[in-house]
Design a protein around this motif. Sequence first.
Motif, PDB file in Angstrom:
ATOM      1  N   ASN A  26     -16.176   7.693   1.525  1.00  0.00           N
ATOM      2  CA  ASN A  26     -15.240   7.002   0.647  1.00  0.00           C
ATOM      3  C   ASN A  26     -15.821   5.647   0.268  1.00  0.00           C
ATOM      4  OD1 ASN A  26     -13.687   4.658   2.248  1.00  0.00           O
ATOM      5  ND2 ASN A  26     -14.152   6.309   3.665  1.00  0.00           N
ATOM      6  N   ILE A  27     -15.239   5.018  -0.729  1.00  0.00           N
ATOM      7  CA  ILE A  27     -15.596   3.641  -1.089  1.00  0.00           C
ATOM      8  C   ILE A  27     -14.405   2.792  -0.677  1.00  0.00           C
ATOM      9  CG2 ILE A  27     -16.161   2.052  -2.952  1.00  0.00           C
ATOM     10  CD1 ILE A  27     -17.383   4.445  -4.450  1.00  0.00           C
ATOM     11  N   PRO A  28     -14.581   1.891   0.306  1.00  0.00           N
ATOM     12  CA  PRO A  28     -13.453   1.147   0.849  1.00  0.00           C
ATOM     13  C   PRO A  28     -12.843   0.153  -0.148  1.00  0.00           C
ATOM     14  CG  PRO A  28     -15.515   0.447   1.864  1.00  0.00           C
ATOM     15  CD  PRO A  28     -15.843   1.583   0.946  1.00  0.00           C
ATOM     16  N   LEU A  29     -11.700  -0.382   0.241  1.00  0.00           N
ATOM     17  CA  LEU A  29     -10.986  -1.371  -0.568  1.00  0.00           C
ATOM     18  C   LEU A  29     -11.869  -2.563  -0.885  1.00  0.00           C
ATOM     19  CD1 LEU A  29      -7.757  -1.622   1.582  1.00  0.00           C
ATOM     20  CD2 LEU A  29      -7.935  -0.549  -0.640  1.00  0.00           C
ATOM     21  N   HIS A  30     -11.831  -3.010  -2.139  1.00  0.00           N
ATOM     22  CA  HIS A  30     -12.566  -4.212  -2.501  1.00  0.00           C
ATOM     23  C   HIS A  30     -12.132  -4.713  -3.877  1.00  0.00           C
ATOM     24  CE1 HIS A  30     -14.891  -1.051  -4.476  1.00  0.00           C
ATOM     25  NE2 HIS A  30     -15.412  -1.974  -5.273  1.00  0.00           N
ATOM     26  N   ILE A  31     -12.520  -5.934  -4.172  1.00  0.00           N
ATOM     27  CA  ILE A  31     -12.416  -6.532  -5.507  1.00  0.00           C
ATOM     28  C   ILE A  31     -13.829  -6.968  -5.853  1.00  0.00           C
ATOM     29  CG2 ILE A  31     -11.526  -8.451  -6.880  1.00  0.00           C
ATOM     30  CD1 ILE A  31      -9.064  -8.504  -5.103  1.00  0.00           C
ATOM     31  N   ILE A  51      -9.575   7.186  -8.372  1.00  0.00           N
ATOM     32  CA  ILE A  51      -9.759   5.824  -7.912  1.00  0.00           C
ATOM     33  C   ILE A  51      -8.362   5.230  -7.826  1.00  0.00           C
ATOM     34  CG2 ILE A  51     -10.107   4.912 -10.251  1.00  0.00           C
ATOM     35  CD1 ILE A  51     -12.094   2.888  -9.005  1.00  0.00           C
ATOM     36  N   LEU A  52      -8.125   4.423  -6.802  1.00  0.00           N
ATOM     37  CA  LEU A  52      -6.822   3.797  -6.605  1.00  0.00           C
ATOM     38  C   LEU A  52      -6.918   2.315  -6.898  1.00  0.00           C
ATOM     39  CD1 LEU A  52      -5.836   5.379  -3.175  1.00  0.00           C
ATOM     40  CD2 LEU A  52      -5.132   6.121  -5.432  1.00  0.00           C
ATOM     41  N   PHE A  53      -5.870   1.779  -7.515  1.00  0.00           N
ATOM     42  CA  PHE A  53      -5.758   0.357  -7.791  1.00  0.00           C
ATOM     43  C   PHE A  53      -4.426  -0.145  -7.267  1.00  0.00           C
ATOM     44  CE2 PHE A  53      -8.863   1.510 -10.954  1.00  0.00           C
ATOM     45  CZ  PHE A  53      -9.677   0.393 -11.060  1.00  0.00           C
ATOM     46  N   GLY A  54      -4.397  -1.392  -6.824  1.00  0.00           N
ATOM     47  CA  GLY A  54      -3.138  -2.003  -6.429  1.00  0.00           C
ATOM     48  C   GLY A  54      -3.357  -3.353  -5.798  1.00  0.00           C
ATOM     49  N   LYS A  55      -2.367  -4.213  -5.959  1.00  0.00           N
ATOM     50  CA  LYS A  55      -2.420  -5.514  -5.285  1.00  0.00           C
ATOM     51  C   LYS A  55      -2.387  -5.293  -3.776  1.00  0.00           C
ATOM     52  CE  LYS A  55      -0.355 -10.068  -5.380  1.00  0.00           C
ATOM     53  NZ  LYS A  55       0.729 -10.898  -5.883  1.00  0.00           N
ATOM     54  N   GLU A  56      -1.610  -4.282  -3.385  1.00  0.00           N
ATOM     55  CA  GLU A  56      -1.549  -3.853  -1.987  1.00  0.00           C
ATOM     56  C   GLU A  56      -1.914  -2.372  -1.948  1.00  0.00           C
ATOM     57  OE1 GLU A  56      -0.875  -5.929   0.543  1.00  0.00           O
ATOM     58  OE2 GLU A  56      -0.567  -7.579  -0.874  1.00  0.00           O
ATOM     59  N   ILE A  57      -2.868  -2.018  -1.125  1.00  0.00           N
ATOM     60  CA  ILE A  57      -3.235  -0.614  -0.918  1.00  0.00           C
ATOM     61  C   ILE A  57      -3.135  -0.350   0.577  1.00  0.00           C
ATOM     62  CG2 ILE A  57      -5.082   1.094  -1.027  1.00  0.00           C
ATOM     63  CD1 ILE A  57      -6.053  -0.174  -3.574  1.00  0.00           C
ATOM     64  N   ILE A  60      -3.959   4.805   5.161  1.00  0.00           N
ATOM     65  CA  ILE A  60      -3.107   5.753   5.890  1.00  0.00           C
ATOM     66  C   ILE A  60      -3.903   6.660   6.824  1.00  0.00           C
ATOM     67  CG2 ILE A  60      -1.224   5.704   4.219  1.00  0.00           C
ATOM     68  CD1 ILE A  60      -2.297   8.241   2.982  1.00  0.00           C
ATOM     69  N   GLY A  61      -5.197   6.456   6.883  1.00  0.00           N
ATOM     70  CA  GLY A  61      -6.060   7.222   7.775  1.00  0.00           C
ATOM     71  C   GLY A  61      -7.502   7.000   7.381  1.00  0.00           C
ATOM     72  N   PRO A  62      -8.445   7.551   8.138  1.00  0.00           N
ATOM     73  CA  PRO A  62      -9.858   7.379   7.791  1.00  0.00           C
ATOM     74  C   PRO A  62     -10.157   7.931   6.387  1.00  0.00           C
ATOM     75  CG  PRO A  62      -9.619   8.318   9.986  1.00  0.00           C
ATOM     76  CD  PRO A  62      -8.253   8.338   9.345  1.00  0.00           C
ATOM     77  N   GLY A  63     -10.520   7.040   5.475  1.00  0.00           N
ATOM     78  CA  GLY A  63     -10.845   7.438   4.107  1.00  0.00           C
ATOM     79  C   GLY A  63      -9.641   7.815   3.271  1.00  0.00           C
ATOM     80  N   LYS A  64      -8.431   7.573   3.776  1.00  0.00           N
ATOM     81  CA  LYS A  64      -7.208   7.918   3.046  1.00  0.00           C
ATOM     82  C   LYS A  64      -6.431   6.647   2.727  1.00  0.00           C
ATOM     83  CE  LYS A  64      -6.776  12.453   5.155  1.00  0.00           C
ATOM     84  NZ  LYS A  64      -5.904  13.379   5.867  1.00  0.00           N
ATOM     85  N   PHE A  65      -6.046   6.526   1.455  1.00  0.00           N
ATOM     86  CA  PHE A  65      -5.386   5.320   0.976  1.00  0.00           C
ATOM     87  C   PHE A  65      -4.196   5.678   0.095  1.00  0.00           C
ATOM     88  CE2 PHE A  65      -9.974   4.714   1.257  1.00  0.00           C
ATOM     89  CZ  PHE A  65     -10.071   3.644   2.139  1.00  0.00           C
ATOM     90  N   ARG A  66      -3.256   4.730  -0.041  1.00  0.00           N
ATOM     91  CA  ARG A  66      -2.136   4.884  -0.963  1.00  0.00           C
ATOM     92  C   ARG A  66      -2.044   3.585  -1.764  1.00  0.00           C
ATOM     93  NH1 ARG A  66       1.663   7.364   1.933  1.00  0.00           N
ATOM     94  NH2 ARG A  66       1.889   5.562   3.266  1.00  0.00           N
ATOM     95  N   CYS A  92     -10.324   1.334  -4.626  1.00  0.00           N
ATOM     96  CA  CYS A  92     -11.073   2.120  -3.653  1.00  0.00           C
ATOM     97  C   CYS A  92     -11.143   3.560  -4.140  1.00  0.00           C
ATOM     98  CB  CYS A  92     -10.416   2.063  -2.276  1.00  0.00           C
ATOM     99  SG  CYS A  92      -8.771   2.777  -2.217  1.00  0.00           S
ATOM    100  N   VAL A  93     -12.064   4.305  -3.576  1.00  0.00           N
ATOM    101  CA  VAL A  93     -12.169   5.737  -3.838  1.00  0.00           C
ATOM    102  C   VAL A  93     -11.943   6.433  -2.504  1.00  0.00           C
ATOM    103  CG1 VAL A  93     -13.677   7.620  -4.561  1.00  0.00           C
ATOM    104  CG2 VAL A  93     -13.742   5.431  -5.783  1.00  0.00           C
ATOM    105  N   PRO A  94     -10.856   7.216  -2.407  1.00  0.00           N
ATOM    106  CA  PRO A  94     -10.586   7.928  -1.155  1.00  0.00           C
ATOM    107  C   PRO A  94     -11.692   8.930  -0.817  1.00  0.00           C
ATOM    108  CG  PRO A  94      -8.662   7.940  -2.600  1.00  0.00           C
ATOM    109  CD  PRO A  94      -9.814   7.424  -3.405  1.00  0.00           C
ATOM    110  N   ARG A  95     -11.642   9.416   0.395  1.00  0.00           N
ATOM    111  CA  ARG A  95     -12.607  10.400   0.899  1.00  0.00           C
ATOM    112  C   ARG A  95     -12.849  11.494  -0.142  1.00  0.00           C
ATOM    113  NH1 ARG A  95     -11.012  13.006   6.428  1.00  0.00           N
ATOM    114  NH2 ARG A  95     -11.372  10.869   7.032  1.00  0.00           N
ATOM    115  N   VAL A  96     -14.115  11.786  -0.410  1.00  0.00           N
ATOM    116  CA  VAL A  96     -14.450  12.792  -1.420  1.00  0.00           C
ATOM    117  C   VAL A  96     -14.616  14.153  -0.767  1.00  0.00           C
ATOM    118  CG1 VAL A  96     -15.532  11.115  -2.956  1.00  0.00           C
ATOM    119  CG2 VAL A  96     -16.953  12.328  -1.318  1.00  0.00           C
TER     120      VAL A  96
END
Length: 121
Positions: A26-31, A51-57, A60-66, A92-96
């Motif tokens: 995955n590609i972790p959270l960043h700006i 790809i996920l975007f948000g002020k808050e992400i 929720i688990g290894p390589g898993k984001f909301r 970020c990009v969640p686990r592929v």
Amino acid sequence: MVRWSILPADCIPKSYIINICDEGDNIPLHIEHHDFVRPFCTVSFISKRNILFGKEIDIIGPGKFRGAVEILLPVGSVLVVKGNGAGVAKHCVPRVRHCRVSVTFRRMDNKKMPYGFLSDP
């Protein structure tokens, strides 16, 4: 990309990052650092992924984001990131599930270049 009006002429990239994700990566959270001008863009290859975007992400688990916004990046797509999406929101990009390659094109602000820096001709 400038010729096709994807990026403005004052944002011609001078650097790039190649992300090679194997299954499970995955590609972790960043700006993107603010020393790089906006907009910047990412081109996707080999497999599609969100790809996920948000002020808050939330993690929720290894390589898993909301996140607040989820955008599908099909193979060959170009995502241009600017405004709050580039300066305020994390991404970020969640686990592929399948191998994926992306290339992010950026340009450093000339005022932020290291003192005495000379680019290659």
